[in-house]
Design a protein around this motif. Structure first.
Motif, PDB file in Angstrom:
ATOM      1  N   VAL A 190      -4.644 -52.424 -14.532  1.00 40.24           N
ATOM      2  CA  VAL A 190      -5.930 -52.813 -15.114  1.00 40.24           C
ATOM      3  C   VAL A 190      -6.245 -51.946 -16.327  1.00 40.24           C
ATOM      4  CG1 VAL A 190      -8.402 -53.089 -14.702  1.00 40.24           C
ATOM      5  CG2 VAL A 190      -6.764 -53.672 -12.900  1.00 40.24           C
ATOM      6  N   ALA A 191      -5.971 -50.649 -16.226  1.00 36.62           N
ATOM      7  CA  ALA A 191      -6.182 -49.768 -17.370  1.00 36.62           C
ATOM      8  C   ALA A 191      -5.317 -50.196 -18.556  1.00 36.62           C
ATOM      9  CB  ALA A 191      -5.892 -48.322 -16.987  1.00 36.62           C
ATOM     10  N   GLY A 192      -4.083 -50.587 -18.278  1.00 34.46           N
ATOM     11  CA  GLY A 192      -3.201 -51.062 -19.346  1.00 34.46           C
ATOM     12  C   GLY A 192      -3.749 -52.328 -19.995  1.00 34.46           C
ATOM     13  N   LEU A 193      -4.275 -53.245 -19.182  1.00 31.03           N
ATOM     14  CA  LEU A 193      -4.884 -54.469 -19.705  1.00 31.03           C
ATOM     15  C   LEU A 193      -6.071 -54.124 -20.608  1.00 31.03           C
ATOM     16  CD1 LEU A 193      -5.385 -57.566 -19.723  1.00 31.03           C
ATOM     17  CD2 LEU A 193      -6.772 -57.216 -17.659  1.00 31.03           C
ATOM     18  N   VAL A 194      -6.909 -53.202 -20.153  1.00 32.28           N
ATOM     19  CA  VAL A 194      -8.088 -52.815 -20.936  1.00 32.28           C
ATOM     20  C   VAL A 194      -7.675 -52.245 -22.285  1.00 32.28           C
ATOM     21  CG1 VAL A 194     -10.032 -51.204 -21.047  1.00 32.28           C
ATOM     22  CG2 VAL A 194      -9.580 -52.472 -18.926  1.00 32.28           C
ATOM     23  N   ARG A 195      -6.694 -51.364 -22.282  1.00 30.99           N
ATOM     24  CA  ARG A 195      -6.256 -50.758 -23.547  1.00 30.99           C
ATOM     25  C   ARG A 195      -5.705 -51.823 -24.502  1.00 30.99           C
ATOM     26  NH1 ARG A 195      -4.380 -46.785 -19.786  1.00 30.99           N
ATOM     27  NH2 ARG A 195      -2.267 -47.651 -19.880  1.00 30.99           N
ATOM     28  N   TYR A 196      -4.925 -52.738 -23.968  1.00 33.66           N
ATOM     29  CA  TYR A 196      -4.320 -53.796 -24.792  1.00 33.66           C
ATOM     30  C   TYR A 196      -5.392 -54.699 -25.393  1.00 33.66           C
ATOM     31  CZ  TYR A 196      -1.592 -57.986 -25.912  1.00 33.66           C
ATOM     32  OH  TYR A 196      -1.029 -59.069 -26.552  1.00 33.66           O
ATOM     33  N   VAL A 197      -6.335 -55.135 -24.566  1.00 30.06           N
ATOM     34  CA  VAL A 197      -7.374 -56.037 -25.045  1.00 30.06           C
ATOM     35  C   VAL A 197      -8.298 -55.335 -26.030  1.00 30.06           C
ATOM     36  CG1 VAL A 197      -9.404 -57.372 -24.337  1.00 30.06           C
ATOM     37  CG2 VAL A 197      -7.287 -57.535 -23.018  1.00 30.06           C
ATOM     38  N   HIS A 198      -8.687 -54.099 -25.710  1.00 32.92           N
ATOM     39  CA  HIS A 198      -9.625 -53.379 -26.574  1.00 32.92           C
ATOM     40  C   HIS A 198      -9.019 -53.087 -27.945  1.00 32.92           C
ATOM     41  CE1 HIS A 198     -12.802 -50.686 -27.844  1.00 32.92           C
ATOM     42  NE2 HIS A 198     -11.913 -49.751 -28.094  1.00 32.92           N
ATOM     43  N   GLU A 199      -7.729 -52.810 -27.981  1.00 36.82           N
ATOM     44  CA  GLU A 199      -7.077 -52.533 -29.258  1.00 36.82           C
ATOM     45  C   GLU A 199      -7.169 -53.731 -30.197  1.00 36.82           C
ATOM     46  OE1 GLU A 199      -2.540 -51.736 -30.911  1.00 36.82           O
ATOM     47  OE2 GLU A 199      -3.034 -51.220 -28.840  1.00 36.82           O
ATOM     48  N   ARG A 200      -7.131 -54.944 -29.632  1.00 39.03           N
ATOM     49  CA  ARG A 200      -7.116 -56.152 -30.455  1.00 39.03           C
ATOM     50  C   ARG A 200      -8.496 -56.791 -30.587  1.00 39.03           C
ATOM     51  NH1 ARG A 200      -2.704 -54.679 -28.230  1.00 39.03           N
ATOM     52  NH2 ARG A 200      -0.665 -55.169 -29.144  1.00 39.03           N
ATOM     53  N   HIS A 201      -9.393 -56.503 -29.647  1.00 39.97           N
ATOM     54  CA  HIS A 201     -10.764 -57.030 -29.705  1.00 39.97           C
ATOM     55  C   HIS A 201     -11.750 -55.904 -29.387  1.00 39.97           C
ATOM     56  CE1 HIS A 201      -9.628 -61.309 -30.014  1.00 39.97           C
ATOM     57  NE2 HIS A 201      -8.640 -61.005 -29.198  1.00 39.97           N
ATOM     58  N   PRO A 202     -11.862 -54.917 -30.252  1.00 36.74           N
ATOM     59  CA  PRO A 202     -12.723 -53.768 -29.948  1.00 36.74           C
ATOM     60  C   PRO A 202     -14.179 -54.182 -29.762  1.00 36.74           C
ATOM     61  CG  PRO A 202     -11.995 -53.739 -32.240  1.00 36.74           C
ATOM     62  CD  PRO A 202     -11.204 -54.790 -31.563  1.00 36.74           C
TER      63      PRO A 202
END
Length: 367
Positions: A190-202
């Motif tokens: 879940v942390a990995g998903l959050v980092r990936y999504v936030h990087e592209r949609h801050p």
């Protein structure tokens, strides 16, 4: 009458697309000048394929499905599609309200549902439906997310609670979730998903919805169907997609486009289906048949290898799409060579052909 015609297919340039996948498939320079997200094969009015007939070109019309190659380099918007009844009612309602079809606020562009089935060409990561409350509570405890503990511990459905947060609470929840992900175990999914999504949609509040959804990874050849009312989003990978030829999308986040929370919740299915990954076995000729939402439609994948010919009888209306380097379709008195991303349209009575080459070839047929 039988006719087999070459098609010229448009590429759609969306921000989440790849600058390499479609260009490399079609033998063009890499990277492409702008992101290339989807290759469309069909008769959608906004970007129809073109048929080549006797030295002339004409737009394709009337095809009841749209076949695509998706080249996903960033998360698509979290979205849901209406049922046929919801699409009809929504379209008529917006027509009566006088909302132009090209208005960004328009939810319903046509009267059709938009079921879709995806087949992975590479590994494909996607989100679908909602995780069970006990898993959400476990994530909330592991990452110390108070907002998630609250929505997962309530009596009502999770998604309305997340989407109904006021702006200040949502901003605070996004910031807390990103901070927690940065300090979490690097292997935490879940942390990995959050980092990936936030990087592209801050700072997009759709991140909170993504945390609540089920994360699925398809391996090449695996398939997943998304019915009406199912929340979903693609995250990364390359895939074939077959869908109804419709533009009706209700969005929940990870987008700069119109988000209508009230309408989305009205379309959202009360029960979000568990992901059912389908992986048909290949027969001795490398054929895999995938189920679609309408029994009148069929999707067949052919794994072509050098030295093996595959006999096929084309019936009704059939689109053949090459998703590899080279395929040859040989008829009684003519043959067509297809490169990556190239396609043929068959219409009319039955036609016996033979497939050869070194590629994955997809055929979608309807009566």
């Amino acid at each position: 009458m039988v006719e087999i015609l070459r098609m010229r297919n448009p590429v759609q340039h969306y921000a989440w697309g790849s600058r390499e996948v479609l260009a490399r498939l079609q033998g063009r320079p890499v990277p492409s000048p702008e992101p290339e997200a989807e290759l469309w094969v069909g008769g959608h009015p906004s970007a129809p394929s073109v048929l080549e007939r006797d030295g002339r070109e004409e737009p394709l019309e009337g095809l009841p499905f749209l076949l695509k190659i998706l080249a996903i380099d960033a998360p698509l918007s979290i979205q849901v599609h209406p049922s046929p009844e919801q699409a009809e009612a929504g379209f008529e309602r917006e027509q009566r309200a006088g909302i132009p079809l090209d208005d960004p606020r328009r939810n319903y562009k046509d009267r059709s549902a938009k079921p879709e089935t995806v087949v992975a060409l590479t590994g494909v990561d996607l989100l679908t439906g909602v995780q069970p409350a006990e898993r959400l509570r476990a994530t909330a405890g592991r990452l110390r997310l108070d907002w998630l503990r609250e929505v997962a511990g309530g009596q009502g459905p999770v998604l309305p609670a997340v989407l109904g947060m006021d702006d200040d609470d949502a901003r605070a929840a996004v910031a807390a979730t990103v901070a927690a992900a940065r300090g979490a175990d690097p292997e935490d999914p879940v942390a990995g998903l959050v980092r990936y999504v936030h990087e592209r949609h801050p700072e997009d509040r759709g991140l909170l919805v993504a945390v609540c959804m089920q994360h699925v990874r398809l391996t090449p050849g695996q398939s997943l169907h998304t019915p009406a009312g199912q929340l979903h989003a693609y995250l990364s990978g390359t895939a074939i997609e077959v869908m109804s030829s419709s533009d009706n999308v209700l969005r929940a986040g990870l987008t700069g486009k119109h988000v209508d929370v009230a309408e989305l919740l009205g379309v959202l299915a009360e029960e979000q289906a568990e992901p059912e990954v389908v992986e048909p076995a290949a027969d001795e000729l490398g054929r895999r048949v995938y189920p679609l939402w309408d029994e009148r439609l069929s999707l067949t994948a052919y794994e072509l290898v050098p030295g093996r010919a595959v006999p096929v009888e084309l019936r009704g209306t059939t689109v053949l799409l090459c998703a590899g380097e080279r395929a040859v379709v040989r008829g009684a008195d003519r043959e067509w060579e297809l490169g990556g991303g190239e396609s043929l349209l068959h219409r009319g009575g039955a036609a016996a052909v033979e497939l050869t080459g070194d590629a994955r070839l997809f055929a979608v047929s309807c009566p």
